[in-house]
Design an enzyme around this catalytic site. Sequence first.
Site, PDB file in Angstrom:
ATOM      1  N   GLY A 125       3.346   3.712   4.613  1.00  0.00           N
ATOM      2  CA  GLY A 125       3.563   3.451   3.367  1.00  0.00           C
ATOM      3  C   GLY A 125       3.766   4.478   2.414  1.00  0.00           C
ATOM      4  N   HIS A 126       3.933   5.752   3.007  1.00  0.00           N
ATOM      5  CA  HIS A 126       3.831   6.862   2.154  1.00  0.00           C
ATOM      6  C   HIS A 126       4.995   6.900   1.215  1.00  0.00           C
ATOM      7  CE1 HIS A 126       6.862   8.132   4.957  1.00  0.00           C
ATOM      8  NE2 HIS A 126       7.315   9.134   4.270  1.00  0.00           N
ATOM      9  N   TYR A 158       1.624 -13.588  -0.882  1.00  0.00           N
ATOM     10  CA  TYR A 158       1.024 -12.232  -0.705  1.00  0.00           C
ATOM     11  C   TYR A 158      -0.324 -12.167  -0.362  1.00  0.00           C
ATOM     12  CZ  TYR A 158       0.038  -7.349  -1.686  1.00  0.00           C
ATOM     13  OH  TYR A 158      -0.319  -6.313  -1.979  1.00  0.00           O
ATOM     14  N   ASN A 201      -4.567  -4.292 -10.558  1.00  0.00           N
ATOM     15  CA  ASN A 201      -3.210  -3.814 -11.131  1.00  0.00           C
ATOM     16  C   ASN A 201      -2.790  -2.248 -11.053  1.00  0.00           C
ATOM     17  OD1 ASN A 201      -3.289  -6.713 -11.094  1.00  0.00           O
ATOM     18  ND2 ASN A 201      -1.661  -6.834 -12.581  1.00  0.00           N
ATOM     19  N   HIS A 225       6.201  -5.052 -11.442  1.00  0.00           N
ATOM     20  CA  HIS A 225       4.996  -5.781 -12.124  1.00  0.00           C
ATOM     21  C   HIS A 225       5.403  -5.439 -13.796  1.00  0.00           C
ATOM     22  CE1 HIS A 225       3.149  -5.432  -7.942  1.00  0.00           C
ATOM     23  NE2 HIS A 225       2.652  -6.483  -8.397  1.00  0.00           N
TER      24      HIS A 225
END
Length: 330
Positions: free
Chosen positions: A20-21, A145, A174, A188
């Site tokens: 997930g870089h 999620y 967050n 977000h």
Amino acid sequence: MSETPNTAFSLEGRKVWVAGHRGMVGGAIVCRLAQEPCEIVTAGRETVDLARQTEVEDWMENARPDVVVVAAAKVGGIGANDSLPAEFLYDNLMIEANILHGAWRTGAAKVLFLGSTCIYPRLAPQPIPEDSLLTGPLEETNQWYAVAKIAGVKLCDAYRRQYGADFISAMPTNLYGPFDNFSLENGHVLPALLRRIHEAKEARARSVTVWGTGKPLREFMHVDDMADAAVFLLRHYSREGPINVGTGREISIRELAETIASVVGFEGTLDFDSSKPDGTPRKLTDVGRLSALGWQASTELRGGLEQTYRWYLDNLAGTGLERARPAAGG
Ligand code: GDP
């Protein structure tokens, strides 16, 4: 249970795969790891689709990382979670199961799995302690999620118990910062408002819309702090269950919007659209466990917002793009 550092895991000479870089968090972890004496490996989506088990297993058999950081996930704000339930549940379950199982099969020495504090019950005690996990119903809007990430925490625990694997899970609050998703609909709250307020200023609008009542309380941490915590946890933490990563400070959505307006230099008014969901009323993490180990966040919100706004101006403002690199997942 001791809260003193219970491992001294060395990163020296290790091959570290950050899955997930291309996401905000994975990218920040890659930058932070560059200061360590380790080798970093990454694989884009064109090389390996993390939702496909055989692709992940083949890639890991070949790459054989010593350390794996699971920062790959399908992520988004309250709007995206609510409207893409199948993607949020399926993609996240597949990504984490494939990587964690692959890490066990290939004998990784350490795995850090990243989730989110939305795994905790909607009405968990505040600040939220780690042991409130699975003590009550989840917030409806992001349950998809959350269920996937709870499964990830339990997978880490299960591989620890059954195979003695050193798999740990951290739950960040967050996060925000450069390379965030600045989509108005799917991002977000912090990046979405930064962009909306910036665009309102550019358009000389008199007012800007903020979703919900403005009353929910949230905690925001700069992604560079998360990256630093990730390296700290790899080195010093080894036990079952999630560990929270946050600042321990909260702010209402109204105050956040006002602070962003001040950073951006927008002088109009804020209109609250209460037809949009508020989400969970309060989400403040109990960071006692991590503080006792000796780690604390260091970026103040205002300074972090100023830095993120500068980055947005330099990289995205006026381009019509929502993000500076493709979404995480690869
Ligand atoms: P959450 O922390 O998981 O609820 O996710 P978000 O970051 O999406 O939303 C946090 C809060 O910000 C909710 O109360 C939203 O109603 C509020 N909010 C206000 N304006 C926005 C906006 O433009 N985008 C998003 N995503 N949330 C907003």
